[in-house]
Write a protein that holds these residues in place. Structure first.
Motif: not given
Length: 725
Positions: A686-712
């Protein structure tokens, strides 16, 4: 006194205590440090300056004074001029500031030309020049020299340079994440060093540098992170850190960082860190290195007189400005210290006529086949050269009516050659020759070398027009800028009319290019059209290519209207050309860009629009697979990273956007961000996470990324047929 005779190349020029330190690369492959006595100078000029006060000032400032004349730029008239020569390069800046306070900026000329550029212009020992020097054997003082080539030579001999890469493991800015090991790579071998080893880490790095002995040290984030961190560590542990070649006065020179606005975008330039006897180029802090590589930097350093390390951290505009300064000095023209020519008054009606910019047609959205694209070669610079357009030649008072400019009621001088066209004419000629060599050679390495060199010249030509209208350009004047665009509109309109008279349907026109088609037209028909336009307009235009299919894409806000610079198409060679779509934008996640590239590569195989439409089921399947991979968790976080450039200081962000949240996160972790800094983040939880400090437990916002794919998907396939919702 023993003497040496050396033949080789000027590797670098650095201001020293009593002159210039010249690093010289011999033909035997050795890089040696020489010294050249040199005293830079500046000029005070004007009819109202008193000789007594000038001589008193020169005595106070410990300068030598020479009386003479100089040519005023705009009028071309000779005016009294006094040259102040300072004792050492380090004294130039402070003495100029004293002169400005004493006599005012309007009396200062030739005053902000860097000592190393003054040295190059005065001696001909420009960066990478081929020369034979005579010097003393004890301290390497240059006694005499002979230049063996010209910056304009196409085939001037050049030495080979060795390269090493210094970076941290992984991707992204190393300061925006956890500490990562340091890598140094040369000759295909990578050495990994651990920061926590402290003094041993520094000694091993220095040992490797001495063993590899690269001419060019390429870093990633070297200016902004690696070298400042190395210097801080060395200072804390009291370990001498010399990253350049060994010399008694070897050190790391640092300049100031800055943020600035360029074409509506805030850019951050990290503090340059330059070395002695070895080049350091930060690949993340150099636009020119990214565009043209080392061959392009060498080309521009030779032409501009700016040493390579400094050139790498400047814009093409700085290089073309330096070349204009060199032209002025050769002609005895006094270079203004600060721009002092205001824009002429214009009424509202005048502004409507003159301030139109380039001619842009609005294409109708849709698909077309067998479309020819014809481009004027370096249109604006060629117009400046052909019609003698320069700040001092526009609306001159010496030859009214002169050469009239269409539409805007201005004229250009027919009596004296303008400084700007005199500067760019040889650039146009050299680039044309390099492009011919690039096309003719059968060897890929040679082709790439010529491509990088001509691309460097292309950037000079691109920015020379913009500098005509730039408010701070010392050789800029908006009326000259307007004259260029007026001629450009005239030529593009003429090309349109000629194409239509030959039976072609005009589809689109954009500043210096047209897109036309005719039923059954072959490549030879398009070439004949190009020849006819060249003959009628006097401006060279060439066939860029013939599209199998071309899509002018609609506006996102109004689907019935196309956007002038937003299209995608495939040439008859299978090559893809796109403008303005998602994969071209720097903030698009790699996954989305990869989807569009994959779609276009498949679409490029279509010979006709019918073939393209027949591919629609297969193209939809490509999108479906990409969406499935996303939800199945098979897309790595790096492929989902979104990049943003900060447009203001972090504390000025008040909206609760993903980018603002990441900015606050990074600042909270002690990361220093400035206007123009780039950040990378993942949309997750539900928010932005800095790439350099990810710990591997994050759940990507699949819905928003799918919207980007559909828009492309919709962006490319919307004109072919319906897409998924």
């Amino acid at each position: 006194m023993s003497r040496w005779h050396l033949t080789g190349w000027v590797f670098d020029v650095i201001p020293g205590p009593g002159g210039m330190t010249v690093w010289f690369r011999t033909e035997a492959g050795e890089t040696v440090s020489l010294s050249a006595p040199f005293s830079p100078s500046f000029v005070l000029a004007g009819k109202n300056l008193g000789e007594a006060s000038l001589r008193a000032a020169s005595a106070r400032w410990k300068c030598s004074l020479t009386q003479g004349e100089g040519t005023e730029f705009f009028s071309g008239n000779a005016i009294p001029a006094w040259t102040f020569t300072v004792a050492a390069p380090a004294l130039l800046g402070s003495t100029v500031r004293k002169a400005e306070r004493a006599f005012g900026p309007e009396a200062l000329f030739n005053a902000d030309i860097a000592p190393e550029q003054q040295f190059a212009y005065a001696t001909g020992l420009y960066p990478l020049s081929h020369a034979r020097v005579e010097c003393t054997g004890d301290d390497g003082t240059i006694l005499s020299f002979r230049i063996l080539d010209s910056p304009w030579d196409i085939d001037a001999p050049r030495p080979c340079f060795s390269t090493a890469l210094l970076r941290t493991e992984g991707k992204g800015h190393p300061a925006h994440g956890r500490i990562r090991p340091l890598e140094i790579t040369a000759g295909g071998i990578t050495h990994i060093l651990q920061w926590e080893n402290g003094a041993e880490f520094l000694r091993e790095l220095l040992r490797l540098l001495e063993e590899i002995d690269p001419d060019l040290l390429v870093t990633e984030y070297g200016d902004d992170y690696l070298l400042p961190r190395l210097l801080a560590l060395a200072g804390r542990l009291r370990v001498p850190l010399s990253l350049g070649r060994r010399a008694a006065n070897d050190n790391i020179r640092r300049a100031k960082e800055r943020s600035y606005l360029s074409y509506g975008r805030v850019v951050f330039l990290a503090a340059p860190h330059t070395l002695s006897g070895r080049w350091h180029v930060d690949a993340r802090n150099s636009f020119l290195f990214g565009e043209t590589g080392l061959p392009g930097l060498i080309e521009l350093a030779r032409l501009s007189g700016i040493p390579l390390q400094r050139l790498a951290r400047t814009s093409p505009g700085t290089a073309i400005s330096a070349m204009q300064v060199a032209t002025a000095l050769r002609r005895g023209i006094l270079v203004p210290y600060k721009k002092r020519e205001p824009e002429e008054f214009k009424s509202g009606v005048d502004l409507v006529v003159t301030d139109k910019g380039g001619l842009t047609y609005l294409p109708r959205p849709g698909l077309h086949e067998n479309v020819g694209e014809l481009d004027f070669a370096s249109m604006y610079p060629s117009l400046m050269d052909r019609y003698n357009i320069s700040p001092e030649t526009i609306n001159c008072g010496c030859c009214r009516p002169g050469f009239p400019v269409p539409e805007i009621g201005a004229h250009t001088c027919v009596r004296r050659r303008g400084l700007v066209p005199e500067t760019i004419a040889p650039i146009l000629s050299k680039r044309r020759l390099l492009k011919e060599r690039q096309t003719a050679t059968a060897f890929p390495e040679e082709r790439d070398l010529y491509r990088k060199r001509q691309t460097a010249l292309k950037w000079l030509l691109v920015v020379c027009f913009g500098f005509l209208g730039y408010r701070n350009a010392r050789f800029g004047r908006i009326e000259a800028h307007e004259a260029v665009t007026a001629w450009g509109r005239e030529k593009l309109l003429a090309a349109k009319e000629i194409a239509e008279s030959c039976g072609f349907l005009f589809l689109h026109g954009l500043t210096d290019a047209i897109w036309v088609k005719r039923q059954g037209a072959a490549a030879e028909d398009y070439r004949e059209l190009a020849e006819r336009i060249t003959e009628k307009t006097g401006m060279p235009i060439a066939l860029e290519g013939i599209y199998r299919w071309l899509a002018f894409l609609p506006s996102k806000r109004n689907p019935s209207v196309a956007v002038p610079n937003r299209f995608a198409g495939a040439f008859s060679t299978g090559e893809i050309k796109t403008r303005g779509i998602a994969m071209r934008r720097s903030d698009t996640p790699p996954m989305v860009a990869a989807l569009q590239r994959g779609l276009l590569e498949r679409m490029a195989a279509a010979e006709t629009l019918s073939d393209l439409r027949a591919l629609l089921p297969e193209l939809r399947e490509i999108v479906r697979c990409a969406v499935a991979e996303l939800y199945e968790g098979r897309i790595p976080p790096e492929a989902l990273a979104i990049a943003r450039r900060l447009s203001k200081a972090p504390e000025q962000y008040v909206a609760n956007t993903a980018a603002a949240a990441v900015t606050r996160e990074l600042c909270g972790r002690g990361v220093t961000l400035r206007p123009g800094s780039k950040i990378r983040y993942l949309l997750a939880d539900g928010k932005g996470r800095a790439m350099g400090f990810l710990d591997g437990n994050e759940t990507p916002d699949f819905t928003r990324y799918e919207e980007m794919l559909r828009e492309a998907e919709k962006e490319l396939l919307g004109l072919i047929g319906p897409t998924a919702t």
